[in-house]
Design a protein around this motif. Structure first.
Motif, short mmCIF file in Angstrom:
data_model
loop_
_atom_site.label_atom_id
_atom_site.label_comp_id
_atom_site.label_asym_id
_atom_site.label_seq_id
_atom_site.Cartn_x
_atom_site.Cartn_y
_atom_site.Cartn_z
N ASP A 274 0.81 -1.22 0.00
CA ASP A 274 0.00 0.00 0.00
C ASP A 274 0.84 1.27 0.00
OD1 ASP A 274 -2.92 0.07 0.04
OD2 ASP A 274 -2.74 -1.39 1.66
N HIS A 359 -7.32 -1.13 -5.35
CA HIS A 359 -7.26 -1.74 -4.02
C HIS A 359 -7.02 -0.76 -2.89
CE1 HIS A 359 -7.01 -6.02 -5.34
NE2 HIS A 359 -6.51 -5.46 -6.44
N ASN A 463 -14.24 -8.60 -2.16
CA ASN A 463 -13.23 -9.66 -2.07
C ASN A 463 -13.76 -10.93 -1.43
OD1 ASN A 463 -10.30 -7.53 -1.39
ND2 ASN A 463 -11.24 -8.18 -3.29
N GLU A 651 -9.32 1.10 4.89
CA GLU A 651 -9.07 -0.28 4.47
C GLU A 651 -10.03 -0.59 3.33
OE1 GLU A 651 -6.79 -2.63 4.27
OE2 GLU A 651 -6.78 -3.12 6.40
N GLY A 654 -9.95 -5.56 3.21
CA GLY A 654 -9.52 -6.50 4.22
C GLY A 654 -9.94 -7.88 3.74
#
Ligand code: GPV
Length: 820
Positions: A274, A359, A463, A651, A654
């Motif tokens: 990240d 992402h 996800n 986030e 996750g």
């Protein structure tokens, strides 16, 4: 193998022979590592047959295929997973038992292939598992790094990075494919040459350096369906004939440079998660694997098809974040300069072929390459991007006349930088986020301008994770129990877990379920004893936060809260307190100073608290060294509480949160990423939610933040904990050791606001939620119900569901079927 074909005696013979032929040894003489190699090669024999059969099927049916392009594939160990997906795990275990070999011990000999940092790389691995299991043709395309994610040692509380030479003993599952090697060119200049016959300009790269990309293929086995897909990772070598040629011309230096370039390019995975570091070598890595993968893909396509204008009918390319976005320009380059397409034709194909997954919304992760670096390294690619940018800006202008502010915000090349996300969005036929909340934030905040202009591209794909690895392999006790209760359909259809709901009111079932968690906690306690030398009480609450170390993930909040509890226990020894084991596992990027300070702080707090006899072991703090896929499986299985405490909005999704849920650990978390959807599935009463909402966080951020001093000077428990960072409590009297962490909470420095991640703001709410956890845990049966509800409601979070959505909405792949 694939169970019905499995012949035990033949398999045993094969293992013995492998040991004999490879090492000139008997089983008794062989080392563990040698047995691992021998067993893996025996398993590979069977895999190859199905691999061939799958390829033959693809040859015959010519199905539409996805190429999943990713700088990272965090595969984890292959042996156990392959056996599971071949439905041969139990048979092989038995066969090895008869030879006096323990399969678990053999599995432990496998180096953990760590060609990824964290969530993004592991997601790619779960996707490959699901693609094969659902019977979709897919290639993973990536880099065969010599050194994957570093191994983490903790020395004196500090992280030390140790190189991970995972290929030292060879990788038994891979196959080198020299016949598909491709040349990749860097640097030099572009000569433009008019061709009077075609009446076109030809663009010719000259004076470049090049390397040879050599692919290694790894099998990706579908569960119980005989499908074997391919993960193709590229190694770099010097181009030897060119080398000799250059040498003969006396251009020795150039030859050596090319040799070095090849060595460097695939040397190491960048350990930044990240975070964009702007390193030239990283851009080389990106171009290297993209160019090689696209060249190979075109060769494969052209074997069956003569019109590259229809590429998108058989091929789709998914870009895992912006790291592979050079695929846009490289595909244009190949179609124009090699295949002879006109710009518009090439653009039409490209924009029907590539799709982009985002992402993160963290600004520091956005890839923005300096124009001078970029154009020097990739001169032709840069030209192409300039042209894409020019045409795009024209479109923006005609759509929003006079709105130059918008043009500036949306341009691909601006302020001396190439903005890779903009390129990916402009060219991609699909742009997706990775959880519902994340996609909404993309549409309405980060990528608002793009959403305004092309809303049809945007979609969400929440996800998921593979239950084959994270339940079947990682938690065999629970997997067998689930199968006993509801049958084994869940292995390929996780929604069937909902049938477990009927057992929440069945005391016998709950007792069994609790006993399994206890056994898994014993297993983790043994692991901790062995690797940390710390005794933990398996009856205490296992409160776990394992993930990359990042400020936005707020491990700091967790450890500050531990310090606060410790103060309370010291102040009120008589107070009721349910024993708790706080378990951490996290790697920090090697250059991320504040993350490393946080690791040191956690270890210092552990030292002080674990050695304080006066608290009767009410709190233990454990930092598990070298958190990675293999020990993650053990950790998830044993967790009671899943810490998912990122600052809301930060986030993207996750995925650890889902692995905990699958293993029966309720979420203690913020309304961030996929936590939102987890709560929606499991019910708020089966989770512990706290903290600012993403809207609140974004609001503060758009209005200059908040003032942590208001909290620091008004909440004495908080002030005390924060002050303990600089009063020597956790640093043997050293007042400077944690000064930077202290400052990050209360002092603005330069550009950076104090408490950027709202740690003090969320502290009370977090402490309250922790209190609710304790209350709930005291009711042992009530807790078991919550935990079981988490397992029963996890169906949505299978990567099988995610992949089916990608196929239905984005990729439109054909099925393949392989007969036994
Ligand atoms: I960008 N993620 C990651 O692991 N590395 C990166 O470089 C980037 C994103 C992660 C996100 O942080 C997670 O929230 C997400 O679950 C994961 O990617 C998979 O989508």
């Amino acid at each position: 193998m694939y169970s019905k074909r499995f012949e035990k005696e033949a398999f045993k013979e094969e293992v013995k022979n492998n040991i004999k032929n490879l090492y000139r040894k008997t089983i008794e003489e062989a080392t563990g590592r040698q047995i691992f190699q021998a067993v893996s090669l025996a398993v590979k024999e069977t895999i190859i047959d199905y691999w061939l059969a799958t390829q033959a099927e693809m040859e015959k049916e010519d199905p539409k295929t996805v190429y999943y392009m990713s700088m990272e594939f965090l595969m984890g160990r292959a042996l156990g997973n392959n056996l599971i997906n071949m439905t041969a795990y139990k048979e092989v275990k038995e066969a090895l038992d008869e030879m006096g070999i323990d399969l678990n011990a053999v599995e432990d000999e496998e180096p953990d292939p760590a060609l990824g940092n964290g969530g993004l790389g592991r997601l790619a691995a779960c996707f490959l598992d699901s693609l094969a299991t659902l019977g979709y043709p897919a290639y993973g395309c990536g880099i065969r790094y010599r050194y994957g994610m570093f191994k983490q040692k903790i020395e004196n509380g500090y992280q030390v990075e140790v190189p991970d030479n995972w290929l030292k003993d060879g990788n038994p599952f891979e196959i080198r494919r020299d016949e598909y090697a491709k040349e990749v060119r860097f640097g030099g200049d572009v000569r433009i040459e008019y061709d009077p016959v075609t009446k076109r300009n030809n663009f010719i790269q000259e004076n470049y350096s090049s390397v040879l990309a050599v692919p290694y293929d790894m099998p990706i086995i579908g569960y119980g369906n005989h499908v074997v897909n391919t993960l193709r990772i590229w190694d770099a070598e010097a181009i030897t004939d060119f080398h000799l040629d250059a040498f003969n011309r006396g251009d020795y230096r150039h030859a050596v440079e090319q040799e070095n370039l090849a060595k460097m390019i695939v040397d190491v995975l960048y350990p930044c998660d990240d975070h964009y570091a702007g390193k030239e070598l990283r851009l080389k890595q990106q171009y290297f694997f993209i160019s090689a993968s696209l060249q190979a893909l075109l060769v494969r396509y052209k074997k069956k098809h003569d019109d590259v204008r229809k590429l998108h009918e058989k091929v789709t390319i998914q870009m895992n974040d912006t790291h592979p976005t050079l695929a846009v320009a490289e595909l244009m380059h190949l179609l124009i300069d090699q295949e002879g397409l006109e710009w518009d034709e090439a653009w039409d194909v490209t924009t029907k072929t590539v799709a982009y997954t985002n992402h993160t919304i963290m600004a520091e992760a956005l890839e923005k390459w300096p124009v001078d670096l970029f154009s020097r390294l990739l001169p032709r690619i840069y030209q192409i991007i300039q042209e894409i940018d020019r045409r795009f800006i024209e479109q923006v202008r005609s759509r929003y006349p006079g709105d130059e502010g918008r043009v500036a915000r949306m341009a691909i090349i601006r302020d001396g930088q190439v903005k890779m996300a903009h390129l990916a969005i402009v060219a991609g036929y699909s742009v997706n986020g990775v959880a519902r909340l994340h996609t909404e934030i993309l549409k309405h905040e980060e990528l608002k301008d793009f959403y305004d202009m092309m809303p049809e591209k945007f979609n969400n794909k929440t996800n998921g994770i593979t239950q084959r690895r994270f339940l079947m392999h990682g938690n065999p006790l629970l997997a067998d129990w689930v199968t006993k209760r509801i049958g084994d359909g869940w292995i390929t259809d996780l929604s069937q877990m909902s049938r477990l709901k009927k057992y929440v009111d069945d005391p016998k079932a709950l007792a069994e379920f609790r006993e399994i968690k206890y056994q898994n906690k014993l297993r983790l306690a043994e692991y901790i004893k062995k690797y940390n030398g710390i005794e933990v009480d398996p009856r205490s609450i296992f409160d776990v936060q394992v993930k990359r170390l990042h400020e936005y993930k707020r491990q700091f909040l967790n450890i500050l809260h531990v310090m606060y509890l410790y103060n309370q226990i010291k102040d009120h020894p008589e107070m009721y307190f349910y024993p708790r084991t706080f378990i951490f596992g996290a790697k920090a990027a090697a250059g991320y100073v504040r993350a490393k300070e946080t690791i040191k702080l956690i270890n210092s707090v552990a030292d002080v608290i674990n050695n304080d006899k006066s608290i009767n072991g009410k709190i233990k703090v454990v930092f598990i060294e070298d958190y990675r896929v293999s020990n993650a499986e053990i950790i998830f299985a044993a967790a009671d509480v899943s810490e998912q405490i990122s600052t809301a909005s930060k986030e993207a999704s996750g995925t650890g949160n889902m692995k905990f849920m699958l293993n029966g650990a309720p979420t203690l978390g913020t309304m961030d990423g996929a936590n939102v959807e987890i709560v929606e599935e499991v019910g708020i009463e089966n989770a512990f939610i706290f903290g600012l909402s993403s809207d609140e966080v974004i609001n503060f951020e758009n209005n200059g933040g908040y003032n942590p001093a208001d909290i620091y000077f008004n909440d004495w428990d908080i002030k005390r904990v924060v002050d303990q960072l600089i009063d020597g409590t956790y640093s043997n009297g050293d007042r400077e050791m944690y000064r930077d962490l202290y400052d990050s909470l209360v002092n603005t420095h330069g550009q950076e606001r104090a408490d950027r991640y709202f740690i003090l703001k969320d502290f009370r709410s977090y402490a309250d939620a922790q209190k609710r956890v304790e209350e709930a845990y005291k009711d042992r049966e009530g807790w078991a119900k919550k935990a079981l509800m988490n397992v029963a409601c996890c169906g949505k979070f299978s990567s099988d569901r995610t992949i089916q959505e990608y196929v239905d909405d984005i990729w439109h792949l054909d099925h393949i079927k392989v007969d036994a």
